[in-house]
Design an enzyme around this catalytic site. Structure first.
Site, PDB file in Angstrom:
ATOM      1  N   HIS A   1       0.836  -1.086  -0.140  1.00 29.96           N
ATOM      2  CA  HIS A   1       0.082   0.090   0.074  1.00 29.96           C
ATOM      3  C   HIS A   1       0.893   1.252   0.036  1.00 29.96           C
ATOM      4  CE1 HIS A   1      -3.851  -2.055   1.240  1.00 29.96           C
ATOM      5  NE2 HIS A   1      -4.122  -1.682  -0.197  1.00 29.96           N
TER       6      HIS A   1
ATOM      7  N   ARG B   1     -19.642   7.735 -18.202  1.00 31.25           N
ATOM      8  CA  ARG B   1     -19.986   6.360 -18.291  1.00 31.25           C
ATOM      9  C   ARG B   1     -20.750   6.221 -17.099  1.00 31.25           C
ATOM     10  NH1 ARG B   1     -14.248   5.631 -20.548  1.00 31.25           N
ATOM     11  NH2 ARG B   1     -14.520   4.342 -22.341  1.00 31.25           N
TER      12      ARG B   1
ATOM     13  N   ARG C   1     -23.689   9.659 -21.134  1.00 31.58           N
ATOM     14  CA  ARG C   1     -24.025   8.590 -22.044  1.00 31.58           C
ATOM     15  C   ARG C   1     -24.957   7.638 -21.152  1.00 31.58           C
ATOM     16  NH1 ARG C   1     -19.849   4.217 -23.839  1.00 31.58           N
ATOM     17  NH2 ARG C   1     -19.613   3.460 -21.736  1.00 31.58           N
TER      18      ARG C   1
ATOM     19  N   GLU D   1     -20.625   3.869 -33.027  1.00 30.32           N
ATOM     20  CA  GLU D   1     -19.839   3.061 -32.532  1.00 30.32           C
ATOM     21  C   GLU D   1     -20.058   1.654 -33.439  1.00 30.32           C
ATOM     22  OE1 GLU D   1     -19.460   2.709 -28.491  1.00 30.32           O
ATOM     23  OE2 GLU D   1     -21.682   2.760 -28.115  1.00 30.32           O
TER      24      GLU D   1
ATOM     25  N   ASN E   1     -13.541   2.879 -29.576  1.00 33.42           N
ATOM     26  CA  ASN E   1     -13.258   1.377 -29.004  1.00 33.42           C
ATOM     27  C   ASN E   1     -14.123   0.384 -29.731  1.00 33.42           C
ATOM     28  OD1 ASN E   1     -11.633   2.906 -27.469  1.00 33.42           O
ATOM     29  ND2 ASN E   1     -12.897   2.833 -25.636  1.00 33.42           N
ATOM     30  N   ASP E   2     -15.387   0.753 -29.540  1.00 37.98           N
ATOM     31  CA  ASP E   2     -16.350  -0.261 -30.029  1.00 37.98           C
ATOM     32  C   ASP E   2     -16.135  -0.292 -31.536  1.00 37.98           C
ATOM     33  OD1 ASP E   2     -17.367  -1.692 -28.116  1.00 37.98           O
ATOM     34  OD2 ASP E   2     -18.589  -0.126 -27.152  1.00 37.98           O
TER      35      ASP E   2
ATOM     36  N   ARG F   1     -12.921  -7.051 -28.761  1.00 36.07           N
ATOM     37  CA  ARG F   1     -11.948  -5.963 -28.243  1.00 36.07           C
ATOM     38  C   ARG F   1     -11.231  -6.598 -26.725  1.00 36.07           C
ATOM     39  NH1 ARG F   1     -15.611  -1.020 -26.173  1.00 36.07           N
ATOM     40  NH2 ARG F   1     -14.549  -0.610 -24.208  1.00 36.07           N
TER      41      ARG F   1
ATOM     42  N   CYS G   1     -14.553  10.037 -28.307  1.00 39.83           N
ATOM     43  CA  CYS G   1     -14.495   9.855 -27.132  1.00 39.83           C
ATOM     44  C   CYS G   1     -13.767   8.503 -26.822  1.00 39.83           C
ATOM     45  CB  CYS G   1     -15.854   9.991 -26.297  1.00 39.83           C
ATOM     46  SG  CYS G   1     -16.933   8.847 -26.849  1.00 39.83           S
TER      47      CYS G   1
HETATM   48  C1  PEP Z   1     -16.034   3.291 -27.262  1.00 38.95           C
HETATM   49  O1  PEP Z   1     -16.617   2.485 -27.538  1.00 38.95           O
HETATM   50  O2  PEP Z   1     -15.105   3.961 -27.741  1.00 38.95           O
HETATM   51  C2  PEP Z   1     -16.320   4.169 -25.724  1.00 38.95           C
HETATM   52  C3  PEP Z   1     -15.937   5.382 -25.433  1.00 38.95           C
HETATM   53  O3  PEP Z   1     -17.041   3.446 -24.967  1.00 38.95           O
HETATM   54  P1  PEP Z   1     -16.682   2.248 -23.958  1.00 38.95           P
HETATM   55  O4  PEP Z   1     -15.165   1.976 -24.421  1.00 38.95           O
HETATM   56  O5  PEP Z   1     -17.402   2.374 -22.839  1.00 38.95           O
HETATM   57  O6  PEP Z   1     -17.388   1.141 -24.639  1.00 38.95           O
HETATM   58 MG    MG Z   2     -18.575   1.843 -26.500  1.00 36.29          MG
END
Ligand code: PEP
Ligand code: MG
Length: 651
Positions: free
Chosen positions: A295, A402, A438, A536, A559-560, A570, A607
């Protein structure tokens, strides 16, 4: 009832996850037991739970019996099976790599320890060596043993009370607060107390009984071949020490007198003592005990204090030294450095400071491109505890909040009122800047207590995000109502995840209108918010012009989008190379989206993680992207990247 689960909690049920799991279990009246490999323990004791050594990927069985067993089982299973259940807190920073330490050149006077927190430090030594506590070994007469047990309980309550006031003073949800919470769990652990009371029952005094109980449990932790568990033995020592000090009405040597720029030198420092020390005055930490997962190391990393731990008997050389220098990334420390080393370290520290300073110059920077286009660099947040970090780096609002983390951390669905409080606090913290919230983005891979998700072959292609919300107005409407009401406190915008049809946007708008009519009838104040769409899915990219005509803004979830465009899960490491946002297919999808948004005159932001990629930022800006939203830690570097892009365009 009994159910088995594969544990998905990263790093398993060690200190903080165990404390959180125990806290969840204790929130229910039912008895909760957890079994692994033929051993069953109470899930309401964090010591027992940690000693079960549950790791990520282990199969465990939960046994829940009592009046609220269904709810308890749902909540606890969601925690175990959901790798992100611990989110909503600061992600733990990783210890520096030790690889460099092995290659480190040997310098005279240098000692090697565990690389616990990166960075160079140089300064005067502040030794912290409180005396070790010895058992009193007083005989307690049978008639006085109950009173002695009560004295122990009072001391434990005093220690936990002090720790609770530390949590109240710390940033809510911060890593320091979480560490102290885990220590509180240890101090009040039923197994630890039962062992101590049993010893008092045999006639020993409370101090000796507590020291013996703490030591016996610490030995069990030390025996386990796992650095996390060994680090918990240190926590047990720290906690029992505090309880014994309270029993003897003594105080440890006070750290409040640490001078500015000191190198704290100790055999061991309890996380409790360190967390309440004036950390901003400590330039570096050297300890005989401890490792990268203790810690002390976590606190040091969270506060950017270079640290070398586990120096063993070499710590004695520092105890008597006047000055010390350390390289936390390499795990190297030097007692009374010679002139050359002093100069080397001073130069390194100056460079370190220059780099930090160079970035802080961007805190108030508001990027504007050569063509006059203003660019927003915003923060992605998952909980209110991250607001201060985001504001400290000059985030220009929130580009992604989120909301599912609030749902996942909650034993049942959060009520409209609870949601309202969160969104209102968030909106107020950033006003007049925008905060994009979101709506609930969960599915079979991120279950939430209170919503029954079907077993799905392909949860990423399943009943998730806006699809689930539209099917469950009882879940969706309280969120929309809370957002409408909270918009009074600042400037909220709302966006929908996983959209793949125009109909989903239209049906949401109808629900929002219903909510507005209800609030109107109920006489509750509200303000309409701008409604946007997350891009996405490939479907959303292909109908981007139609979506742009009916939405206030786009936010690209790279990301998605990357996983769906590339058909590469992913979370699946064997296809990780395909999940590259800079691949031509994904970049073209982003470009098409930006083009549709720009032509319709709406704001287009990014994002996903790619927003913080300084090598891609110039291309995004050329496409017409107006907002980049990322984790607060990346904000300053992104602002710098935009400024450099602008400067290049101007020459
Ligand atoms: C994404 O999909 O890029 C995103 C920002 O949302 P999450 O990573 O929470 O799915
Ligand atoms: Mg997403």
């Amino acid at each position: 009832m009994e159910r088995s689960a594969i544990v998905r909690v990263k790093e398993g049920l060690h200190a903080r996850p165990a404390a959180r799991f125990v806290k969840l279990a204790r929130a229910f009246q039912s008895d909760v037991e957890i079994a692994k490999g033929g051993k069953t323990v109470s899930a309401k004791s964090s010591v027992k739970l940690m000693l079960l050594t549950v790791k990520e990927g282990d199969e465990v069985t939960l046994k829940v019996r009592g009046p609220d067993e269904t709810e308890a089982m749902g909540m606890l299973m969601a925690y175990l099976e959901n790798p992100q259940a611990g989110l909503g807190e600061e992600p733990e920073q990783q210890p520096p790599s030790t690889a460099a330490a092995d290659e480190a050149p040997h310098r005279p006077g240098g000692h090697k320890g565990a690389a616990a927190s990166a960075g160079a430090a140089l300064g005067a030594v502040f030794p912290y060596f409180p005396p070790t506590l010895e058992p009193v070994d007083a005989d307690i007469l049978p008639a006085e043993r109950e009173a002695e047990k009560a004295r122990l309980r009072t001391a434990i309550a005093a220690v936990t009370g002090r720790m609770e006031s530390m949590i109240a003073a710390a940033a809510p949800g911060s890593a320091d607060a979480e560490i102290v919470k885990a220590l509180i769990e240890l101090a009040g652990d039923e197994d630890l107390i039962a062992r101590a009371e049993e010893t008092i029952g045999r006639g020993l005094d409370a101090v000796s009984a507590m020291l013996a109980a703490g030591e016996a449990l610490a030995v069990e932790f030390e025996r386990l071949d796992d650095p996390y568990m060994k680090a918990r033995a240190e926590d047990l020592h720290a906690v029992t020490r505090q309880i014994c000090l309270a029993l003897t009405e003594k105080e440890d040597v006070d750290l409040s007198g640490v001078p500015e720029g000191a190198i704290l030198v100790a055999e061991d420092i309890g996380a409790f003592e360190l967390a309440r020390a004036p950390l901003n005055r400590i330039a570096g930490i050297l300890c005989g005990q401890g490792g990268a997962t203790s810690h002390v190391a976590i606190i040091a990393r969270n506060h950017g204090i270079p640290a070398v731990l586990g120096l063993g008997s070499a710590i004695e050389a520092f105890r008597t030294a006047r000055r010390a220098a350390l390289d936390g990334g390499r795990g190297l420390a030097f007692a009374d450095p010679d002139q050359t080393l002093e100069r080397d370290f001073a130069a390194r520290i100056a460079r370190q400071e220059e780099e930090r300073q160079a970035l802080t110059a961007y805190v108030d920077h508001k990027p504007v491109l050569a063509d006059g286009r203003a660019i927003t660099i915003a923060a992605n947040l998952g909980s209110l505890s991250e607001i201060d970090n985001a504001r400290a780096v000059g985030a220009m609002g929130v580009g992604l909040f989120r909301t599912e983390l609030m749902f996942m951390a909650h034993p049942m669905l959060p009520s409209e009122e609870e949601q309202y409080q969160t969104y209102a606090a968030l909106a107020a913290a950033f006003a007049p800047q925008d905060v994009i919230v979101r709506t609930l983005d969960i599915g079979g891979d991120k279950p939430v207590a209170g919503i029954d998700f079907p077993e799905e072959e392909n949860p990423f292609l399943g009943w998730r995000g806006i699809r689930m919300c539209l099917d469950r107005p009882a879940v969706f409407k309280p969120q929309l109502r809370a957002l409408l009401r909270a918009n009074h406190e600042g400037n909220l915008k709302v966006m929908l995840p996983m959209v793949s049809t125009l109909d989903e946007l239209r049906r949401t708008r109808t629900l929002i209108e219903e909510c507005e009519a209800e609030l109107e009838r109920e006489g509750k104040a509200f303000r309409r918010f701008a409604l946007g769409v997350m891009i996405e899915t490939p479907a959303a990219v292909l109908i981007a012009p139609e979506l742009a005509a009916e939405s206030a803004f786009f936010s690209i979830g790279t990301n998605d989008l990357t996983q769906y465009i590339m058909a590469a899960d992913r979370l699946n490491m064997s296809v990780a190379a395909l999940g590259d946002v800079s691949s031509p297919a994904v970049m073209r999808a982003i470009e098409l989206t930006a083009k549709a948004g720009v032509e319709a005159g709406i704001m287009v932001g990014i994002c996903g993680e790619a927003a913080a990629d300084t090598t891609l930022i110039p291309r995004f800006l050329e496409m017409g992207i107006g907002e980049l939203s990322m984790s607060p830690a990346a904000v300053l570097a992104a602002k710098k990247a935009v400024a450099e892009y602008t400067a290049r365009a101007e020459v």
